[in-house]
Design an enzyme around this catalytic site. Structure first.
Site, mmCIF file in Angstrom:
data_model
loop_
_atom_site.group_PDB
_atom_site.id
_atom_site.type_symbol
_atom_site.label_atom_id
_atom_site.label_comp_id
_atom_site.label_asym_id
_atom_site.label_seq_id
_atom_site.Cartn_x
_atom_site.Cartn_y
_atom_site.Cartn_z
ATOM 1 N N GLU A 622 38.420 47.809 47.283
ATOM 2 C CA GLU A 622 37.796 49.130 47.212
ATOM 3 C C GLU A 622 36.670 49.269 48.238
ATOM 4 O OE1 GLU A 622 36.126 49.929 43.449
ATOM 5 O OE2 GLU A 622 35.337 51.901 44.003
ATOM 6 N N LYS A 644 35.566 38.535 49.503
ATOM 7 C CA LYS A 644 35.519 39.995 49.525
ATOM 8 C C LYS A 644 34.390 40.431 50.445
ATOM 9 C CE LYS A 644 37.383 41.023 44.935
ATOM 10 N NZ LYS A 644 37.143 41.746 43.662
ATOM 11 N N ASP A 737 40.154 48.128 32.238
ATOM 12 C CA ASP A 737 41.225 48.283 33.229
ATOM 13 C C ASP A 737 42.130 47.058 33.200
ATOM 14 O OD1 ASP A 737 41.442 48.834 36.830
ATOM 15 O OD2 ASP A 737 42.717 49.492 35.189
#
Length: 926
Positions: A622, A644, A737
């Protein structure tokens, strides 16, 4: 999701309509010879016969049982398919029992074969297509339920078979006899369709079923006349049995029209009635003070003299303006005024009555009165008063005023005349002057103080004189002197003594208020020439010293505030630990920290950039790219890690959210939760380092390895996911989620929960802990519990619902939940208690556990601790995993119905098997 939407979903009830069959060919219709094609000529023979109701029909029979190696074919005429994809064949026939025929060889049969052949036209001949299985397509071998002997005639069998999908203009049916003594009494070819229906004021056309028995064919709908769509798209699903299911979308009658008695159309409101909103409600009589003579009215106009406010709903009655306030009483006190009044006799039929007070100043020369200046104070306010009393201050003395007290309601603006009001006229009295401004010291000696001041801002008359009051500081006795001017010298004072001085003015109305007390001191020596200018250096020095003191105090206050905040956070953490058992960690929301750097440095280890080596990009996240790399720290072996990155040009909020995920991961330590190695916040780009999972996301990994794992291996994966979620749940953490795409798999097939972007802190101090989302983010509909979709209430129970979807994904090897249904269709189906069917080869105990996770009442869903215990028992008792559903079905399963693929005539049998197999593992809800 609002309550109106839930009521709408509950109203989606489709009338029960039996499946409709349309015949393409029926041999019983024939009035002459059928003349179907036979091969060879000595095989099938057309004869006259009777059906089961003894009506004459044309039939075919064959009985060459005494001759071996029979291969007799019978082919119908060309049958156009009329665009349908799947057809059904109903056969009525009789077969003689071979045992009842004496002296026959062993080649006697009691069965025959059914074939079909597709063609774009009627092109078949006596020799084409060839009389063999290819190019014909075999449908089935037909066997009778009952055969007959010579003494038992009239036993007619009926069989129905279907085939498809069909793609050409039409087809032929063919029957192959291999040595039976039988009669083909009648052949009927038909297809099934869902008949035209009206549901939720929408018309759905007649629709043929799909190519497969499990197909769902979408039929678009259209609103009936005078109805409008309230949700789109309008559609119904026609299943393989010709029945409508899972309605989507809805229409409702427009304003001015109401549902008919049979609920199939919208009819106009009769004169004198109206319906202001679209919906299922009925027409109602016009409200008070309104009327209508038209049909289909959506509002009743008000009668003359009556009105509706702009905020009034159309179905409210009409009202009028109020009458004037009654009995206005005024009380003048010098330059102040008190006004009181009573409620109007007629409020106009409304409850929103308020009052306005308008002040007007009137001059003595008979000219019109004008609005008062803004300095006139009306308390509590001028307009929109609920109470019936005000106090008016700061009026001028000896002045005439006129006050209007207006009664106003919601429709006062609709009336062309002015508001209803009552008037009161008053004249103010003489008032004492206002306070004298600050007193200044002009000169001081050892026994005198020379003072000056400005006149009051509001003298309210001619100032006659001023009174100066003085006293030694700390002494109760005071003295006064008077002055005709705005300055004075006070004499006879003690040397080097501080005095407190105040001044007030006097008019014919009396004295005004004293000025604020001021401190002045006489000098030590008599020096009549000493003035204020002589004291300027001392004044400036004192002011500078005061400024330094003030700055120091501000700095000290800021430091104290920071210490106080740090103490508050520590106190918050200590109080939070009181709610849990000693030694058990609790999740702390990083968003409670004012600075995200504080949270990430508390829960995550800062790694030096020299220890990290990025090797290749393996994906995108994201916030930036996801890379594979290596981490080499002092005293530890080099390891492969996932990295990341935070993309360049990020906003401060993106950096905060990016670091928040690391702050969350850094609090967890469990073999089934992704492990954080550390962060790099002091370099560019900002990095998050986690352990590397060789096999990536679980959903794509399963799709790449479809069918390669044993059921025990799959259950082991599910057990690991449940153990990770139990750990998170015990820490009062809600994932929100949970899906197979957010589960990572390493080289040893260990599954670990990851992706904590939607997570938040779960407060367990309440009896029913929930997290209410304040963000407008997207919700993963296919994985989310219905209460979380409707009310954004996320709990561990909603995570259990998501875990049930993950179970289905794992057993189906990564198939998409609910297939290609839209999100709106999924929500509608779940609200109507439809659930996902068991995947192919799914053990019954696992699907039963899925159904428990999908209980509508969240308190009835199992806890993660019980799920882990159940899966442990299944792994120890592998035999329970061998009882599977017989076939896979693409249809949704309705709660309380039968399992797809099982014998619908005896649902109790399949449920009994489940009950027996699971009696040692799960409680059963049947």
């Amino acid at each position: 999701m609002t309550m109106d939407y839930l009521l709408w979903v509950c109203s989606l009830i489709v009338p029960v309509v039996l499946a409709v069959e349309e015949t393409l060919m029926d041999s019983r219709w024939a009035t002459t010879e059928l003349a179907w094609t036979t091969f060879p000529e000595s095989g099938w023979e057309e004869v006259s016969g009777y059906d089961d109701s003894m009506s004459p029909i044309r039939t075919y029979q064959v009985c060459n049982v005494r001759q071996p190696n029979q291969n007799n074919w019978l082919r119908t005429d060309f049958i156009p398919r009329k665009g349908v994809l799947r057809v059904y064949v109903e056969l009525k026939f009789s077969v003689r029992d071979c045992a009842s025929i004496p002296n026959i060889p062993g080649s006697c049969k009691e069965t025959f074969n059914l074939f079909y052949y597709e063609s774009e036209g009627d092109t078949a001949t006596d020799t084409s297509p060839l009389w063999r299985e290819n190019p014909y397509v075999k449908v089935d071998t037909i066997a009778p339920d009952e055969s007959f002997s010579l003494l038992e005639t009239g036993r007619i069998n009926t069989k129905v078979r279907s085939f498809g999908p069909l793609s050409k203009a039409g087809f032929y049916l063919a029957f192959q006899d291999l040595g039976a003594c039988m009669s083909l009494i009648s052949v009927r070819v038909f297809f099934k369709k869902c008949s035209t229906t009206i549901a939720n004021f929408a018309v759905f056309p007649e629709t043929a079923t799909g190519a497969e028995a499990t197909s769902l064919v979408i039929a678009p709908g259209a609103c009936v006349t005078n109805a409008m769509e309230v949700s789109v798209p309008l559609k119904l699903y026609c299943n393989g049995d010709g029945e409508w299911m899972v309605p989507v979308g809805s229409c409702t009658c427009v304003a001015g029209f109401e549902p008919s008695a049979d609920g199939t159309q919208c009819q106009a409101c009769i004169p004198g009635t109206f319906k202001s909103k679209f919906g299922e409600g009925s027409c109602a009589p016009c409200p008070s003070n309104s009327r209508t003579s038209a049909r289909g009215a959506n509002i009743c106009p008000c009668q003359n003299g009556f009105y509706r406010a702009d905020s009034d709903p159309p179905d409210s009655g009409c009202t009028t303006i109020p009458s004037a306030p009654r009995n206005v009483i005024s009380s003048v006190n010098e330059t102040s005024l008190s006004l009181e009044w009573e409620e109007p006799k007629d409020t106009g039929g409304r409850s929103d009555l308020v009052y306005n007070v308008v002040c007007k100043k009137c001059l003595r020369d008979r000219s019109p009165c004008t609005r008062c200046d803004d300095n006139v104070d009306i308390a509590p306010r001028r307009l929109g008063l609920r109470q019936r009393k005000v106090v008016v201050r700061n009026l001028q003395a000896h002045t005439r005023y006129s006050f209007e007290v207006q009664a106003v309601n919601g429709v006062s603006g609709k009336n062309p005349t002015s508001p209803s009001y009552s008037t009161v006229n008053i004249t103010t009295n003489q008032a004492a002057p206002s306070a004298v401004p600050t007193v200044h010291l002009m000169r001081s000696t050892s026994d005198t103080l020379s003072l000056s001041w400005l006149p009051p801002e509001k003298p309210n008359g001619v100032i006659l004189d001023y009174e100066i009051k003085y006293q030694e500081r700390g002494q109760a006795m005071s003295h006064t002197v008077t002055s005709q001017h705005s300055s004075s010298k006070v004499e006879g004072l003690r040397a080097a003594t501080p005095y407190v001085v105040q001044v007030r003015a006097r008019t014919v109305a009396g004295y005004g208020r004293y000025s604020n007390p001021m401190d002045f001191s006489t000098s030590l020596h008599s020096d009549p020439q000493k003035s204020v200018q002589d004291q300027l250096p001392l004044i400036i020095g004192s002011a500078s010293a005061g400024l330094v003191v003030i700055v120091a105090m501000v700095v000290i206050a800021v430091v104290c505030l920071k210490k106080q905040r740090s103490g508050s956070e520590l106190e918050y953490t200590e109080k939070l630990q009181q709610y849990i058992s000693p030694g058990v960690k609790v999740y702390i929301d990083p968003f409670t920290y004012e600075d995200p750097n504080d949270a990430v440095h508390e829960f995550a280890k800062e790694i030096d950039i020299s220890c990290v080596k990025i090797e290749e990009v393996i994906g995108a996240g994201e916030f930036g790219e996801v890379c594979r790399g290596r981490l080499k720290q002092a005293g530890r072996r080099e390891m492969v890690v996932a990295i990341k990155t935070l993309k360049a040009g990020y906003t401060e909020r993106q950096r905060r959210d990016f670091l928040a995920e690391a702050s969350i991961m850094g609090q967890f330590d469990h073999p089934n939760v992704i492990r954080l190695e550390g962060v790099l916040t002091r370099s560019c780009p900002v990095l998050i380092i986690t352990e590397f999972m060789e096999n990536g996301a679980l959903d794509s990994f399963l799709r790449l390895n479809d069918g390669r794992f044993t059921m025990t291996q799959l259950v082991g994966m599910l057990r690991g996911i449940a153990a990770g979620m139990k750990y998170l749940s015990d820490m009062n953490y809600v994932h929100r989620d949970l899906a197979a795409r957010n589960i990572l798999v390493n080289s040893n097939l260990v599954c670990k929960v990851s992706d904590f972007g939607l997570s938040r802190f779960l407060d367990d101090t309440s009896a029913d802990p929930t997290y209410t989302s304040s963000l407008g983010g997207k919700i993963p509909i296919r994985w989310t519990a219905p209460e979380a979709i409707a009310f954004r209430k996320f709990t561990s129970a909603s995570d259990v619902w998501s875990y049930g979807i993950v179970m289905w994904e794992v057993v189906s090897y990564g198939e998409r939940p609910y297939w290609d249904m839209s999100n709106q269709d999924v929500m509608t189906a779940v609200e109507q208690d439809y659930r996902l069917p068991p995947p192919m080869d799914c053990p019954m105990v696992l699907h039963q556990l899925m159904l428990e996770c999908w209980m509508k009442e969240r308190n009835m869903r199992p806890k993660f601790s019980r799920i882990v215990s159940t899966l442990d028992k299944l792994l120890r008792n592998a035999a329970s995993l061998k009882v599977v559903t017989s076939t896979y079905s693409g249809d949704l399963l309705r709660l309380g119905g039968t399992l797809p693929g099982h014998n619908r005539k005896s649902p109790e049998s399949s449920q009994e098997i489940v009950r027996q197999q699971m009696s040692q593992t799960l409680p059963i809800r049947v």
